[in-house]
Design an enzyme around this catalytic site. Structure first.
Site: not given
Length: 290
Positions: A142, A173
């Protein structure tokens, strides 16, 4: 007379249809977009402003989080409920993703485990799909995090569109990038709101390493940037660059001024600020001031 009434009715109906087609709801949820390839752009509205309805009145709000339009690469601007993304049809990734994060938006009941990553039908094929990430060894990273969209179920669902996603190393991440997202939420709670822009950084790679994933050739970034603006009190800004790898990276190592990131990415951040303010706060980065 009956024919005349029918004619009037048809005109009213046609006007209503055109009004619905051309009208936009307020805020980033409007899904308004403009296309830009190279120096050509078709803009439907000022990209640094949005209109919010307040009862019978409309209020124009300056979108301080929005970078200046890009003229050196493909750009399709997509307004979502919780963020705005600049999509690049060449890389199949966003050029950048920007959002205004308020204290209220750091809380909510919408859960990410109820959502799945989804193709964005607002962009043309070929485009990123879930299959591109299968067995790629990269996470679906994201840009605007799911954790910033718990305040609304639609906002949460839109954060899982692939126009808000880049191939990201799993270690980055899970750890450093996640830590920075948490810190930004803490700043939003501390100051009431912050403006955030993040996205990928690419570098020419002659080492022979993999540069894309999947059938749709989604480009792998070599690094990621994030810039944050606080406008409460004396304005200040800060930036970070993290390499897209699993090796441990400290926040101090990642710290950059906004000017440094602008020079590296070719993106003009926070152009809605007054020039003297922009020049002053983008020239330095000091974590201790935050």
């Amino acid at each position: 007379m009956k024919i005349y009434r029918n004619l009037i009715g048809m005109i009213v109906l046609a006007t209503a249809v055109l009004s619905c087609k051309d009208g936009r709801s307020g805020g980033q949820a409007a899904q308004a977009e403009f296309m830009a390839t190279g120096a050509e752009a078709v803009e439907a509205e000022n990209p640094l402003q949005r209109t919010e309805s307040q009862g019978q009145k409309a209020k124009v709000v300056r979108m301080y989080e929005m970078p200046a339009p890009l003229k050196d690469r493909p750009e399709q601007i997509l307004y979502r409920k919780g963020y705005t993304t600049s999509y690049n049809s060449g890389t199949k990734n966003p050029n950048w993703v920007a959002w205004h994060l308020t204290k209220d938006h750091t809380y909510g009941s919408a859960q990410r485990d109820e959502e799945v990553f989804t193709e964005d039908e607002n962009v043309k094929r070929p485009r990123a799909t879930d299959n591109d990430y299968y067995n790629s060894r990269f996470d679906r990273g994201h840009m605007c995090p799911a954790g910033d969209n718990k305040w609304d179920r639609e906002a949460m669902a839109q954060s899982f569109l692939f126009t808000n996603v880049c191939p990201q190393n799993h270690g980055l991440n899970k750890y450093e990038w996640n830590d920075l997202e948490i810190l930004c939420r803490q700043w939003a709670r501390k100051y009431g709101a912050v403006d955030i822009v993040c996205g990928p950084i690419y570098q020419d790679d002659d080492s022979g390493r993999q540069t894309t994933i999947g059938r749709n050739r989604v480009r792998i970034p070599q690094a990621f940037f994030k810039v944050v603006l606080c406008r409460k009190g004396t304005p200040k800004a800060i930036g970070f660059i993290y390499r897209n790898e699993g090796k441990k990276q400290t926040m101090d190592e990642a710290l950059r001024s906004v000017d440094e990131i602008e020079a590296l990415t070719g993106i003009d951040f926070f152009p809605a600020l007054e020039d003297d303010v922009e020049n002053r706060i983008e020239a330095k980065a000091n974590l201790l001031e935050w």
